[in-house]
Design a protein around this motif. Structure first.
Motif, PDB file in Angstrom:
ATOM      1  N   PRO A  21      44.497  59.099  36.732  1.00 22.53           N
ATOM      2  CA  PRO A  21      44.095  58.321  35.555  1.00 22.53           C
ATOM      3  C   PRO A  21      44.320  56.811  35.712  1.00 22.53           C
ATOM      4  CG  PRO A  21      46.103  59.569  35.092  1.00 22.53           C
ATOM      5  CD  PRO A  21      45.615  59.997  36.451  1.00 22.53           C
ATOM      6  N   ARG A  22      45.027  56.406  36.748  1.00 24.58           N
ATOM      7  CA  ARG A  22      45.253  54.968  36.984  1.00 24.58           C
ATOM      8  C   ARG A  22      44.247  54.397  37.974  1.00 24.58           C
ATOM      9  NH1 ARG A  22      51.010  55.216  39.433  1.00 24.58           N
ATOM     10  NH2 ARG A  22      49.478  55.601  41.017  1.00 24.58           N
ATOM     11  N   ALA A  23      43.172  55.120  38.253  1.00 28.48           N
ATOM     12  CA  ALA A  23      42.202  54.713  39.282  1.00 28.48           C
ATOM     13  C   ALA A  23      41.673  53.305  39.067  1.00 28.48           C
ATOM     14  CB  ALA A  23      41.044  55.710  39.344  1.00 28.48           C
ATOM     15  N   GLY A  24      41.315  52.992  37.839  1.00 24.84           N
ATOM     16  CA  GLY A  24      40.783  51.654  37.549  1.00 24.84           C
ATOM     17  C   GLY A  24      41.799  50.559  37.792  1.00 24.84           C
ATOM     18  N   ARG A  25      43.038  50.798  37.403  1.00 25.70           N
ATOM     19  CA  ARG A  25      44.089  49.788  37.613  1.00 25.70           C
ATOM     20  C   ARG A  25      44.366  49.586  39.097  1.00 25.70           C
ATOM     21  NH1 ARG A  25      48.515  52.145  33.746  1.00 25.70           N
ATOM     22  NH2 ARG A  25      47.202  53.947  34.078  1.00 25.70           N
ATOM     23  N   VAL A  26      44.389  50.695  39.844  1.00 26.07           N
ATOM     24  CA  VAL A  26      44.641  50.576  41.283  1.00 26.07           C
ATOM     25  C   VAL A  26      43.503  49.822  41.963  1.00 26.07           C
ATOM     26  CG1 VAL A  26      44.780  51.912  43.430  1.00 26.07           C
ATOM     27  CG2 VAL A  26      46.192  52.548  41.467  1.00 26.07           C
ATOM     28  N   ALA A  27      42.260  50.181  41.657  1.00 18.86           N
ATOM     29  CA  ALA A  27      41.116  49.487  42.246  1.00 18.86           C
ATOM     30  C   ALA A  27      41.125  48.007  41.873  1.00 18.86           C
ATOM     31  CB  ALA A  27      39.809  50.142  41.806  1.00 18.86           C
ATOM     32  N   ALA A  28      41.433  47.707  40.619  1.00 16.70           N
ATOM     33  CA  ALA A  28      41.473  46.305  40.180  1.00 16.70           C
ATOM     34  C   ALA A  28      42.577  45.532  40.882  1.00 16.70           C
ATOM     35  CB  ALA A  28      41.664  46.240  38.667  1.00 16.70           C
ATOM     36  N   ALA A  29      43.731  46.149  41.054  1.00 21.87           N
ATOM     37  CA  ALA A  29      44.849  45.465  41.722  1.00 21.87           C
ATOM     38  C   ALA A  29      44.509  45.171  43.178  1.00 21.87           C
ATOM     39  CB  ALA A  29      46.110  46.311  41.629  1.00 21.87           C
ATOM     40  N   LEU A  30      43.910  46.126  43.863  1.00 23.33           N
ATOM     41  CA  LEU A  30      43.565  45.914  45.275  1.00 23.33           C
ATOM     42  C   LEU A  30      42.468  44.866  45.416  1.00 23.33           C
ATOM     43  CD1 LEU A  30      43.730  49.567  46.629  1.00 23.33           C
ATOM     44  CD2 LEU A  30      45.441  47.759  46.833  1.00 23.33           C
ATOM     45  N   ASP A  31      41.477  44.920  44.543  1.00 23.78           N
ATOM     46  CA  ASP A  31      40.415  43.928  44.587  1.00 23.78           C
ATOM     47  C   ASP A  31      40.952  42.544  44.242  1.00 23.78           C
ATOM     48  OD1 ASP A  31      37.585  43.319  44.945  1.00 23.78           O
ATOM     49  OD2 ASP A  31      37.637  42.821  42.807  1.00 23.78           O
ATOM     50  N   THR A  32      41.891  42.489  43.308  1.00 25.13           N
ATOM     51  CA  THR A  32      42.504  41.213  42.934  1.00 25.13           C
ATOM     52  C   THR A  32      43.310  40.638  44.096  1.00 25.13           C
ATOM     53  OG1 THR A  32      42.555  41.818  40.605  1.00 25.13           O
ATOM     54  CG2 THR A  32      44.087  40.091  41.305  1.00 25.13           C
ATOM     55  N   ALA A  33      44.020  41.493  44.823  1.00 23.87           N
ATOM     56  CA  ALA A  33      44.775  41.009  45.987  1.00 23.87           C
ATOM     57  C   ALA A  33      43.850  40.342  46.992  1.00 23.87           C
ATOM     58  CB  ALA A  33      45.540  42.161  46.639  1.00 23.87           C
ATOM     59  N   LEU A  34      42.703  40.965  47.261  1.00 24.55           N
ATOM     60  CA  LEU A  34      41.728  40.380  48.182  1.00 24.55           C
ATOM     61  C   LEU A  34      41.195  39.063  47.617  1.00 24.55           C
ATOM     62  CD1 LEU A  34      40.057  40.816  50.826  1.00 24.55           C
ATOM     63  CD2 LEU A  34      38.319  41.859  49.377  1.00 24.55           C
ATOM     64  N   SER A  35      40.862  39.040  46.336  1.00 24.04           N
ATOM     65  CA  SER A  35      40.310  37.828  45.705  1.00 24.04           C
ATOM     66  C   SER A  35      41.323  36.680  45.684  1.00 24.04           C
ATOM     67  CB  SER A  35      39.853  38.130  44.278  1.00 24.04           C
ATOM     68  OG  SER A  35      38.797  39.059  44.296  1.00 24.04           O
ATOM     69  N   VAL A  36      42.573  36.988  45.417  1.00 25.14           N
ATOM     70  CA  VAL A  36      43.611  35.949  45.428  1.00 25.14           C
ATOM     71  C   VAL A  36      43.743  35.370  46.842  1.00 25.14           C
ATOM     72  CG1 VAL A  36      46.102  35.534  45.207  1.00 25.14           C
ATOM     73  CG2 VAL A  36      44.871  36.763  43.417  1.00 25.14           C
ATOM     74  N   GLY A  37      43.702  36.235  47.834  1.00 25.39           N
ATOM     75  CA  GLY A  37      43.744  35.758  49.215  1.00 25.39           C
ATOM     76  C   GLY A  37      42.562  34.862  49.535  1.00 25.39           C
ATOM     77  N   GLU A  38      41.376  35.270  49.091  1.00 21.18           N
ATOM     78  CA  GLU A  38      40.174  34.471  49.339  1.00 21.18           C
ATOM     79  C   GLU A  38      40.255  33.101  48.660  1.00 21.18           C
ATOM     80  OE1 GLU A  38      37.103  37.132  48.003  1.00 21.18           O
ATOM     81  OE2 GLU A  38      37.027  38.156  49.944  1.00 21.18           O
TER      82      GLU A  38
ATOM     83  N   ILE B 237      42.837  26.665  50.276  1.00 18.71           N
ATOM     84  CA  ILE B 237      43.863  25.726  49.811  1.00 18.71           C
ATOM     85  C   ILE B 237      44.949  25.577  50.875  1.00 18.71           C
ATOM     86  CG2 ILE B 237      45.665  25.340  48.069  1.00 18.71           C
ATOM     87  CD1 ILE B 237      43.787  26.934  46.120  1.00 18.71           C
ATOM     88  N   ILE B 238      45.401  26.701  51.393  1.00  9.84           N
ATOM     89  CA  ILE B 238      46.426  26.688  52.441  1.00  9.84           C
ATOM     90  C   ILE B 238      45.908  25.956  53.674  1.00  9.84           C
ATOM     91  CG2 ILE B 238      47.756  28.152  54.027  1.00  9.84           C
ATOM     92  CD1 ILE B 238      47.719  30.278  51.706  1.00  9.84           C
ATOM     93  N   ALA B 239      44.670  26.274  54.068  1.00  8.84           N
ATOM     94  CA  ALA B 239      44.083  25.651  55.261  1.00  8.84           C
ATOM     95  C   ALA B 239      43.981  24.139  55.103  1.00  8.84           C
ATOM     96  CB  ALA B 239      42.705  26.252  55.527  1.00  8.84           C
ATOM     97  N   THR B 240      43.523  23.697  53.947  1.00  8.86           N
ATOM     98  CA  THR B 240      43.367  22.264  53.697  1.00  8.86           C
ATOM     99  C   THR B 240      44.711  21.544  53.748  1.00  8.86           C
ATOM    100  OG1 THR B 240      41.443  22.726  52.330  1.00  8.86           O
ATOM    101  CG2 THR B 240      42.455  20.575  52.069  1.00  8.86           C
TER     102      THR B 240
ATOM    103  N   GLY C 160      42.004  38.487  53.050  1.00  9.08           N
ATOM    104  CA  GLY C 160      41.218  37.541  52.266  1.00  9.08           C
ATOM    105  C   GLY C 160      41.574  36.100  52.567  1.00  9.08           C
ATOM    106  N   ALA C 161      42.870  35.823  52.656  1.00  5.68           N
ATOM    107  CA  ALA C 161      43.313  34.446  52.910  1.00  5.68           C
ATOM    108  C   ALA C 161      42.869  33.954  54.279  1.00  5.68           C
ATOM    109  CB  ALA C 161      44.833  34.348  52.780  1.00  5.68           C
ATOM    110  N   THR C 162      43.127  34.740  55.303  1.00  3.95           N
ATOM    111  CA  THR C 162      42.794  34.275  56.652  1.00  3.95           C
ATOM    112  C   THR C 162      41.288  34.219  56.874  1.00  3.95           C
ATOM    113  OG1 THR C 162      43.132  36.514  57.515  1.00  3.95           O
ATOM    114  CG2 THR C 162      44.975  34.974  57.707  1.00  3.95           C
ATOM    115  N   ALA C 163      40.540  35.136  56.251  1.00  3.32           N
ATOM    116  CA  ALA C 163      39.083  35.109  56.390  1.00  3.32           C
ATOM    117  C   ALA C 163      38.490  33.846  55.773  1.00  3.32           C
ATOM    118  CB  ALA C 163      38.468  36.344  55.735  1.00  3.32           C
ATOM    119  N   HIS C 164      39.052  33.427  54.658  1.00  2.00           N
ATOM    120  CA  HIS C 164      38.471  32.289  53.944  1.00  2.00           C
ATOM    121  C   HIS C 164      39.128  30.950  54.276  1.00  2.00           C
ATOM    122  CE1 HIS C 164      36.253  35.345  51.906  1.00  2.00           C
ATOM    123  NE2 HIS C 164      35.520  34.400  51.353  1.00  2.00           N
TER     124      HIS C 164
END
Length: 190
Positions: free
Chosen positions: A128-145, A150-153, A18-22
């Protein structure tokens, strides 16, 4: 939740991809105008051409992920980030900007289907933790994006364009060498 090393690797992959793409996401028009002296019309034409790459590569990557699994395609983003950064740096011309942007968009389009597949596999395996795992992985991508621009600038402002593009290329290589290769080794059997 993240006692599983594979889930940690997936989080790191999402964050770095996410970070390098954005890193170039919002800066591309500025970069094209400053280093290649492109007009707004030329920059718009490059954006228009990149839509065709997305329309072609995305579905092909989805087919490949279905046929061969997600693991072989996970490095597409890092490789594309590295190549596009080097193209922007070495060929600061209209052709270099166009080629770099097309490579960048192809990598982005090639990454999304396997990322979605990996996210779904991880969620299915979490019970039973499927939602938490999906949210954590999606959040990792979003934080990178969010962090990427900011890092690039900061890199561009403090050390210059070459430093920004070389750091981006280095992060792309590091993602491939240290994250996606390990992820492929831990891939579940098909």
């Amino acid at each position: 939740m993240f006692h599983d090393p594979r889930l940690r690797l997936l989080c790191v992959l999402g964050l770095l991809a996410g970070a390098t793409a954005h890193m170039t996401h919002g800066l591309f028009p500025v970069m094209a105008a400053e280093i290649a002296d492109l007009s707004p019309g030329q920059i718009g034409a490059i954006y228009s051409a990149s839509v065709f790459v997305l329309l072609l590569v995305g579905p092909l990557a989805g087919l490949a992920a279905d046929r061969f699994g997600a693991a072989p395609l996970t490095g597409a983003r890092g490789i594309a980030n590295t190549l596009s950064s080097l193209l922007y740096l070495i060929f600061p011309t209209a052709a270099g900007m166009l080629t770099g942007r097309l490579v960048d968009e192809a990598g982005k389009a090639a990454f999304r289907p396997p990322w979605g597949s990996l996210l779904a596999q991880a969620a299915r395996g979490a019970g039973p933790r499927a939602g938490r795992v999906a949210a954590a992985l999606d959040t990792a991508l979003s934080v990178g994006e969010a962090a990427g621009p900011i890092i690039a600038t900061l890199l561009w402002d403090i050390w210059g364009l070459a430093a920004f593009l070389l750091v981006r290329a280095g992060l792309g290589i590091a993602t491939e060498l240290f994250v996606t290769r390990r992820l492929r080794r831990t891939a579940p059997a098909r």
